[in-house]
Design an enzyme around this catalytic site. Structure first.
Site, mmCIF file in Angstrom:
data_model
loop_
_atom_site.group_PDB
_atom_site.id
_atom_site.type_symbol
_atom_site.label_atom_id
_atom_site.label_comp_id
_atom_site.label_asym_id
_atom_site.label_seq_id
_atom_site.Cartn_x
_atom_site.Cartn_y
_atom_site.Cartn_z
ATOM 1 N N ASP A 146 40.342 92.405 -26.445
ATOM 2 C CA ASP A 146 40.194 93.524 -25.523
ATOM 3 C C ASP A 146 40.624 94.858 -26.131
ATOM 4 O O ASP A 146 41.214 94.894 -27.209
ATOM 5 C CB ASP A 146 40.976 93.246 -24.223
ATOM 6 C CG ASP A 146 42.346 92.621 -24.464
ATOM 7 O OD1 ASP A 146 42.855 92.716 -25.605
ATOM 8 O OD2 ASP A 146 42.915 92.032 -23.538
ATOM 9 N N GLU A 183 41.762 90.013 -15.126
ATOM 10 C CA GLU A 183 42.808 90.065 -14.114
ATOM 11 C C GLU A 183 42.448 89.177 -12.916
ATOM 12 O O GLU A 183 41.260 88.907 -12.680
ATOM 13 C CB GLU A 183 42.969 91.519 -13.625
ATOM 14 C CG GLU A 183 43.335 92.512 -14.719
ATOM 15 C CD GLU A 183 44.821 92.514 -15.063
ATOM 16 O OE1 GLU A 183 45.420 91.426 -15.170
ATOM 17 O OE2 GLU A 183 45.381 93.617 -15.229
#
Ligand code: PGA
Length: 247
Positions: free
Chosen positions: A67, A143
């Protein structure tokens, strides 16, 4: 999931570094998926040491990081690209063109995510994906949410995740970007082998739910239960909430 519990963060890092070093020796053109964060700092330090001690050849190794923050890239302060440079890439003889990274500054985010997916496929897929886990159960920056994107995507960060990352921004949570680009869950699960590492009691609840809870987008790491080759490497702190039957 295969479970390994180590007496300390250091012994865990040494064990995983030895696994990665041997994997490179056995398969010089290995494709690695790599994480950032506090947990892998010790791993990368050990890997750098083993690279010198065993003269490990990185010239055919390829890497893809999980990421990057939106708005950051190319070694900017606080970027994960910079983290990787500081902790691993500048210390090992990897070819710069073999380092795969999401560009958080890309003008067209959708094309950047597509480019990354295509680059991973073109490299033959990820052989060994190394992961950390957030206290909220995130992997990469996937998330907790209602719907998990399958492929590399733009994600909104939880406040807790931003707080955990303030460390890389001089302790200033307001400086941490609100969004990131992250490999999707499907991208992660496409790796041939996955190793997840976690240290400290702060991660113990997430680790327990990941291993013994149901598979749920509310705890993204639980999706690893669907993969056939996952090794979970913990220190004693991260393992404290696991049921005795697993130990
Ligand atoms: P940490 O982050 O190693 O800094 O705890 C892990 C993660 O969020 O994946």
């Amino acid at each position: 999931m295969k479970l390994e519990v180590y007496e300390s963060e250091r012994t865990l890092a040494q064990a995983l570094a030895a696994v990665v070093a041997s994997a490179i020796e056995v398969r010089p053109d290995i494709v690695l998926g790599l994480p950032t964060g506090r947990t892998p700092v010790a791993l990368y330090a050990e890997l750098v040491k083993l690279t010198t001690d065993r003269a490990i050849d990185w010239s055919h190794v390829r890497t893809f990081n999980l990421d990057e923050f939106v708005g950051l890239g190319d070694g900017a302060a606080g970027s994960y690209r910079r983290f990787m440079h500081d902790h691993l890439f500048r210390h090992v003889p990897i070819r710069p063109e073999h380092i795969g990274f999401l560009d958080g500054r890309a003008a067209d985010i959708a094309s950047e995510c597509d480019r990354y997916e295509r680059a991973i496929v073109a490299a033959g897929g990820i052989d060994v994906m190394i992961l950390g886990i957030g206290a909220n159960g995130h992997i990469g920056f996937n998330e907790p949410c209602e719907v998990l994107p399958a492929r590399t995507n733009r994600v909104v960060l939880e406040e807790g995740s931003r707080a955990e990352n303030a460390l890389w921004f001089g302790g200033r949570i307001e400086a941490v970007p609100r969004e990131a680009l992250s490999m999707g869950m499907g991208t992660i699960l496409s790796a041939r082998e996955i190793v997840l590492m976690a240290t400290g009691e702060r991660k113990a609840n997430a680790v327990r739910e990941m291993m013994v809870g149901g598979v749920t987008t509310r705890l993204p790491a639980s999706f690893l239960q669907l993969h056939p080759h996952v090794t979970v490497m913990l220190d004693e702190g991260a393992a404290v909430r696991l049921p005795a039957t697993l130990r």
